[in-house]
Design a protein around this motif. Structure first.
Motif, PDB file in Angstrom:
ATOM      1  N   MET A 109       0.839  -1.204   0.000  1.00 58.45           N
ATOM      2  CA  MET A 109       0.000   0.000   0.000  1.00 58.45           C
ATOM      3  C   MET A 109       0.867   1.245   0.000  1.00 58.45           C
ATOM      4  O   MET A 109       0.570   2.218  -0.689  1.00 58.45           O
ATOM      5  N   ALA A 110       1.961   1.197   0.780  1.00 54.46           N
ATOM      6  CA  ALA A 110       2.844   2.354   0.863  1.00 54.46           C
ATOM      7  C   ALA A 110       3.499   2.614  -0.491  1.00 54.46           C
ATOM      8  O   ALA A 110       3.659   3.752  -0.908  1.00 54.46           O
ATOM      9  N   ARG A 111       3.868   1.553  -1.194  1.00 59.19           N
ATOM     10  CA  ARG A 111       4.545   1.717  -2.485  1.00 59.19           C
ATOM     11  C   ARG A 111       3.575   1.939  -3.621  1.00 59.19           C
ATOM     12  O   ARG A 111       3.971   2.206  -4.748  1.00 59.19           O
ATOM     13  N   ARG A 112       2.243   1.775  -3.319  1.00 55.37           N
ATOM     14  CA  ARG A 112       1.214   1.973  -4.350  1.00 55.37           C
ATOM     15  C   ARG A 112       1.404   1.034  -5.535  1.00 55.37           C
ATOM     16  O   ARG A 112       1.284   1.449  -6.687  1.00 55.37           O
ATOM     17  N   THR A 113       1.764  -0.209  -5.257  1.00 56.14           N
ATOM     18  CA  THR A 113       1.774  -1.196  -6.343  1.00 56.14           C
ATOM     19  C   THR A 113       0.319  -1.453  -6.717  1.00 56.14           C
ATOM     20  O   THR A 113      -0.596  -1.054  -5.986  1.00 56.14           O
ATOM     21  N   ASP A 114       0.081  -2.139  -7.850  1.00 52.29           N
ATOM     22  CA  ASP A 114      -1.301  -2.432  -8.243  1.00 52.29           C
ATOM     23  C   ASP A 114      -2.004  -3.199  -7.139  1.00 52.29           C
ATOM     24  O   ASP A 114      -3.151  -2.924  -6.798  1.00 52.29           O
ATOM     25  N   PHE A 115      -1.277  -4.155  -6.569  1.00 51.36           N
ATOM     26  CA  PHE A 115      -1.848  -4.938  -5.469  1.00 51.36           C
ATOM     27  C   PHE A 115      -2.167  -4.015  -4.287  1.00 51.36           C
ATOM     28  O   PHE A 115      -3.229  -4.085  -3.687  1.00 51.36           O
ATOM     29  N   GLY A 116      -1.236  -3.119  -4.008  1.00 52.82           N
ATOM     30  CA  GLY A 116      -1.432  -2.177  -2.908  1.00 52.82           C
ATOM     31  C   GLY A 116      -2.633  -1.276  -3.143  1.00 52.82           C
ATOM     32  O   GLY A 116      -3.420  -1.023  -2.234  1.00 52.82           O
ATOM     33  N   LYS A 117      -2.807  -0.829  -4.369  1.00 49.59           N
ATOM     34  CA  LYS A 117      -3.947   0.056  -4.688  1.00 49.59           C
ATOM     35  C   LYS A 117      -5.268  -0.687  -4.530  1.00 49.59           C
ATOM     36  O   LYS A 117      -6.246  -0.129  -4.027  1.00 49.59           O
ATOM     37  N   ALA A 118      -5.270  -1.958  -4.989  1.00 48.75           N
ATOM     38  CA  ALA A 118      -6.501  -2.749  -4.846  1.00 48.75           C
ATOM     39  C   ALA A 118      -6.826  -2.941  -3.367  1.00 48.75           C
ATOM     40  O   ALA A 118      -7.975  -2.867  -2.946  1.00 48.75           O
ATOM     41  N   MET A 119      -5.768  -3.148  -2.571  1.00 47.06           N
ATOM     42  CA  MET A 119      -5.952  -3.307  -1.120  1.00 47.06           C
ATOM     43  C   MET A 119      -6.563  -2.052  -0.515  1.00 47.06           C
ATOM     44  O   MET A 119      -7.461  -2.113   0.305  1.00 47.06           O
ATOM     45  N   ILE A 120      -5.999  -0.898  -0.934  1.00 47.74           N
ATOM     46  CA  ILE A 120      -6.481   0.369  -0.381  1.00 47.74           C
ATOM     47  C   ILE A 120      -7.967   0.543  -0.716  1.00 47.74           C
ATOM     48  O   ILE A 120      -8.771   0.896   0.144  1.00 47.74           O
ATOM     49  N   SER A 121      -8.338   0.241  -1.984  1.00 50.02           N
ATOM     50  CA  SER A 121      -9.738   0.419  -2.374  1.00 50.02           C
ATOM     51  C   SER A 121     -10.657  -0.481  -1.569  1.00 50.02           C
ATOM     52  O   SER A 121     -11.719  -0.061  -1.139  1.00 50.02           O
ATOM     53  N   SER A 122     -10.231  -1.742  -1.350  1.00 48.90           N
ATOM     54  CA  SER A 122     -11.147  -2.598  -0.605  1.00 48.90           C
ATOM     55  C   SER A 122     -11.163  -2.220   0.868  1.00 48.90           C
ATOM     56  O   SER A 122     -12.164  -2.407   1.545  1.00 48.90           O
ATOM     57  N   GLN A 123     -10.072  -1.623   1.357  1.00 50.50           N
ATOM     58  CA  GLN A 123     -10.098  -1.123   2.734  1.00 50.50           C
ATOM     59  C   GLN A 123     -11.075   0.039   2.875  1.00 50.50           C
ATOM     60  O   GLN A 123     -11.766   0.169   3.874  1.00 50.50           O
ATOM     61  N   TRP A 124     -11.085   0.903   1.850  1.00 52.14           N
ATOM     62  CA  TRP A 124     -12.046   2.016   1.886  1.00 52.14           C
ATOM     63  C   TRP A 124     -13.467   1.478   1.893  1.00 52.14           C
ATOM     64  O   TRP A 124     -14.334   1.957   2.625  1.00 52.14           O
TER      65      TRP A 124
END
Ligand code: ADP
Ligand code: MG
Length: 307
Positions: A146-161
């Motif tokens: 999430m910190a590095r904003r990888t695609d996986f990280g971005k998907a994680m952030i969206s589902s956390q929201w």
């Protein structure tokens, strides 16, 4: 007697005309087109865009309102975008159980708001930084992604929201605050009660001009709701007349993913003050005399009363 019966039976068998095989229809172009028009794949519902996504989603709190459709034979239809926002798109979704017979005239369709948090580069991450700081994610691989904003990280952030919004709505609905009922969550999509009539959304408070008596009543609804939130230690965190809908003379507050812990978050009081200011400025602009400072003091006192 019995011999007779046997004989006639036998005779009947012998005298029946042999069956002539039926000729299969010729494979003409029209016949082939007719066949492909009938889609028999199990994934296609008889009506709508898709089968109801209820099964396989995480469901909202109990007691579940009677209007929620849980039938596994229900279908969904996406009626299009209601609003494109910074972090999410809100669609209108219609869910119903297809009629079982022609006599069945029951219109059981239910509208829902489908809030889909983006998981692509089209999102603006303006709320992420401060929000993620206070959030514990146990798996550090996920935290790093999430910190590095990888695609996986971005998907994680969206589902956390999405989870944050769903959890907040569940909690607030459970204590009787005026928020849409959260029907289900799957991944980055939250389905919630549609505030409005027949698929037409209720206006945002900002677009309305209530007459004085209603204005006063709405101010009281706002005051009571924000006080009850503060008593439990929470502030909305992005409250404004754009995140409040007006339906049947009642306020319904939406857009909760960033809900703030007033005492636990170092900037909590600041968020509460901004919420209070945004709303008071609107009421004042519509002609109501409000004492913003006093109101904020009352909200803070409510938040502190738990300690
Ligand atoms: N439950 C709902 N019922 C009706 N309209 C809704 C609902 N939720 C959202 N909307 C509409 O969609 C808009 C955007 O939703 P919101 O939750 O505020 O997302 P954003 O993060 O994009 O601001 C709202 O201003 C409102 O017009
Ligand atoms: Mg909003």
């Amino acid at each position: 007697m019995s011999d007779n019966t046997f004989d006639s039976y036998n005779t009947f068998g012998e005298s029946s005309t042999p069956l002539t095989p039926v000729e299969p229809p010729a494979l003409t172009a029209e016949f082939r087109d007719g066949l492909s028009a009938v889609d028999t794949s199990p994934d296609r519902p008889p009506e709508g865009d898709s089968w109801s996504s209820w099964d396989g989603a995480l469901h909202g709190p109990n007691p579940r309102p009677a209007w929620v459709i849980t039938d596994l034979g229900a279908v969904d239809e996406d009626l299009g975008i209601l609003k494109t926002g910074k972090e999410a798109d809100v669609h209108v979704l219609r869910r119903w159980v297809p009629r079982k017979s022609l006599e069945d005239t029951d219109d059981n369709a239910v509208y829902m708001a489908a809030k889909r948090f983006r998981d692509s580069d089209h999102r603006m991450f303006h709320r992420d930084a401060g929000y993620l700081e206070g959030r514990r994610v146990r798996r550090s691989r996920e935290m790093r992604a999430m910190a590095r904003r990888t695609d996986f990280g971005k998907a994680m952030i969206s589902s956390q929201w999405a989870s944050a919004e769903f959890n907040a709505l569940s909690e607030l609905w459970g204590i009787g605050l005026p928020v849409p009922y959260p029907v289900q969550i799957s991944g980055t999509e939250v389905l919630m009660e549609f505030i409005g009539e027949d698929g037409r959304a209720a206006p945002r408070l900002a677009q309305t001009r209530p007459e004085p008596a209603l204005l006063l009543d709405l101010f009281e609804q706002f005051r009571v709701t924000v006080s009850e939130l503060a008593l439990r230690g929470w502030a909305h965190g992005d409250l404004s007349p754009f995140n409040v809908l007006l339906h049947d003379d009642r306020l319904v507050i939406i857009d909760w993913p960033q809900i703030v812990d007033i005492i636990g978050n170092p900037r909590g009081p600041e968020f509460l003050q901004r919420d209070c200011h945004n709303m008071c400025a609107w009421f004042a602009g519509r002609g109501l005399v409000v004492d913003e400072g006093e109101l904020f003091g009352d909200f803070m006192a409510a938040a502190m009363s738990r300690w």
